[in-house]
Design a protein around this motif. Sequence first.
Motif, PDB file in Angstrom:
ATOM      1  N   GLY A 152       1.894  -0.854   9.536  1.00  0.00           N
ATOM      2  CA  GLY A 152       2.657   0.094   8.738  1.00  0.00           C
ATOM      3  C   GLY A 152       2.885   1.392   9.483  1.00  0.00           C
ATOM      4  O   GLY A 152       2.685   1.487  10.686  1.00  0.00           O
ATOM      5  N   ILE A 153       3.260   2.381   8.704  1.00  0.00           N
ATOM      6  CA  ILE A 153       3.491   3.695   9.299  1.00  0.00           C
ATOM      7  C   ILE A 153       2.183   4.441   9.452  1.00  0.00           C
ATOM      8  O   ILE A 153       1.153   4.040   8.888  1.00  0.00           O
ATOM      9  CB  ILE A 153       4.482   4.526   8.437  1.00  0.00           C
TER      10      ILE A 153
ATOM     11  N   LEU B 147       5.595   4.541   0.781  1.00  0.00           N
ATOM     12  CA  LEU B 147       5.203   3.185   1.162  1.00  0.00           C
ATOM     13  C   LEU B 147       4.614   3.195   2.565  1.00  0.00           C
ATOM     14  O   LEU B 147       5.243   3.656   3.515  1.00  0.00           O
ATOM     15  CB  LEU B 147       6.422   2.261   1.110  1.00  0.00           C
ATOM     16  N   LEU B 148       3.389   2.689   2.695  1.00  0.00           N
ATOM     17  CA  LEU B 148       2.744   2.576   4.005  1.00  0.00           C
ATOM     18  C   LEU B 148       3.067   1.247   4.677  1.00  0.00           C
ATOM     19  O   LEU B 148       3.371   1.205   5.868  1.00  0.00           O
ATOM     20  CB  LEU B 148       1.217   2.677   3.860  1.00  0.00           C
TER      21      LEU B 148
ATOM     22  N   TRP C 228       0.851  -1.175   0.000  1.00  0.00           N
ATOM     23  CA  TRP C 228       0.000   0.000   0.000  1.00  0.00           C
ATOM     24  C   TRP C 228       0.897   1.238   0.000  1.00  0.00           C
ATOM     25  O   TRP C 228       1.843   1.345   0.810  1.00  0.00           O
ATOM     26  CB  TRP C 228      -0.908   0.050   1.230  1.00  0.00           C
ATOM     27  N   TYR C 229       0.577   2.144  -0.936  1.00  0.00           N
ATOM     28  CA  TYR C 229       1.279   3.415  -1.019  1.00  0.00           C
ATOM     29  C   TYR C 229       0.267   4.541  -0.829  1.00  0.00           C
ATOM     30  O   TYR C 229      -0.911   4.411  -1.168  1.00  0.00           O
ATOM     31  CB  TYR C 229       1.930   3.589  -2.391  1.00  0.00           C
ATOM     32  N   VAL C 230       0.771   5.674  -0.339  1.00  0.00           N
ATOM     33  CA  VAL C 230      -0.056   6.858  -0.192  1.00  0.00           C
ATOM     34  C   VAL C 230       0.586   7.997  -0.993  1.00  0.00           C
ATOM     35  O   VAL C 230       1.814   8.130  -1.025  1.00  0.00           O
ATOM     36  CB  VAL C 230      -0.241   7.254   1.287  1.00  0.00           C
ATOM     37  N   GLN C 231      -0.275   8.762  -1.645  1.00  0.00           N
ATOM     38  CA  GLN C 231       0.190   9.916  -2.423  1.00  0.00           C
ATOM     39  C   GLN C 231      -0.580  11.150  -1.977  1.00  0.00           C
ATOM     40  O   GLN C 231      -1.784  11.256  -2.212  1.00  0.00           O
ATOM     41  CB  GLN C 231      -0.004   9.679  -3.921  1.00  0.00           C
ATOM     42  N   SER C 232       0.105  12.070  -1.350  1.00  0.00           N
ATOM     43  CA  SER C 232      -0.502  13.348  -0.990  1.00  0.00           C
ATOM     44  C   SER C 232      -0.485  14.249  -2.214  1.00  0.00           C
ATOM     45  O   SER C 232       0.338  14.053  -3.116  1.00  0.00           O
ATOM     46  CB  SER C 232       0.258  13.998   0.164  1.00  0.00           C
TER      47      SER C 232
ATOM     48  N   GLY D  80       0.032   4.588  11.690  1.00  0.00           N
ATOM     49  CA  GLY D  80      -1.077   3.900  12.343  1.00  0.00           C
ATOM     50  C   GLY D  80      -1.905   3.011  11.435  1.00  0.00           C
ATOM     51  O   GLY D  80      -2.970   2.536  11.832  1.00  0.00           O
ATOM     52  N   PHE D  81      -1.469   2.768  10.215  1.00  0.00           N
ATOM     53  CA  PHE D  81      -2.189   1.908   9.283  1.00  0.00           C
ATOM     54  C   PHE D  81      -1.821   0.442   9.487  1.00  0.00           C
ATOM     55  O   PHE D  81      -0.711   0.116   9.891  1.00  0.00           O
ATOM     56  CB  PHE D  81      -1.892   2.307   7.838  1.00  0.00           C
ATOM     57  N   GLU D  82      -2.752  -0.409   9.142  1.00  0.00           N
ATOM     58  CA  GLU D  82      -2.512  -1.844   9.106  1.00  0.00           C
ATOM     59  C   GLU D  82      -3.272  -2.427   7.930  1.00  0.00           C
ATOM     60  O   GLU D  82      -4.198  -1.801   7.391  1.00  0.00           O
ATOM     61  CB  GLU D  82      -2.948  -2.532  10.403  1.00  0.00           C
ATOM     62  N   ALA D  83      -2.853  -3.610   7.503  1.00  0.00           N
ATOM     63  CA  ALA D  83      -3.547  -4.277   6.405  1.00  0.00           C
ATOM     64  C   ALA D  83      -3.569  -5.769   6.698  1.00  0.00           C
ATOM     65  O   ALA D  83      -2.657  -6.305   7.334  1.00  0.00           O
ATOM     66  CB  ALA D  83      -2.873  -3.997   5.073  1.00  0.00           C
TER      67      ALA D  83
END
Lengths: 114, 114
Positions: free
Chosen positions: A59-60, A46-47, A35-39, A62-65
């Motif tokens: 992940g970073i 990379l999360l 999972w990636y995040v793009q602001s 506070g995320f989880e998968a």
Amino acid sequence: AQSVTQPDIHITVSEGASLELRCNYSYGATPYLFWYVQSPGQGLQLLLKYFSGDTLVQGIKGFEAEFKRSQSSFNLRKPSVHWSDAAEYFCAVGAGGGSEKLVFGKGTKLTVNP
Amino acid sequence: DTAVSQTPKYLVTQMGNDKSIKCEQNLGHDTMYWYKQDSKKFLKIMFSYNNKELIINETVPNRFSPKSPDKAHLNLHINSLELGDSAVYFCASAISPTESYGYTFGSGTRLTVV
């Protein structure tokens, strides 16, 4: 060939609410999942990632998968969303060693209401 | 120090021109990539180089020519630019083609062809 589906194009949640972003993949062997995040106006960060072992990955930010092989899913969760989490989220699957080529989903845009 | 840096960040040019985008990574990675993100935010791989050798070429028009003078640099040259080339181009690097840690992305180059 591998593929990734993110069924939700746009999700809106209130700050403090829980979040789940869905991701389904198609790949014949054990997938490498990311999972990636793009602001806005930024690159991709990379999360978290899954390769093997514990199916719940942390992940970073506070995320989880959770990887569910039976459902071919790798959904992203966060118990309490912050306004700064508003961004575009991409799920990706890797073939072979995981870095050879990443195939991305089309992204889910997250809006956070105050 | 920025891990993966791309220049320029923005590029506006006329149809038919030739332009280059440069990418450098200081992570000591062996593998570098170019991805294209279209107006709908869809990310698709274009090229991959491992230690200066081309290993992935995803049916990209031959107007696009990548060049890797050394493993820390991967440039993208585009000839005879077309309106459809307008997109955000991301460079990324990974430890190796088979390393499973995922990519590190640059912040992108927004190309606008007018």
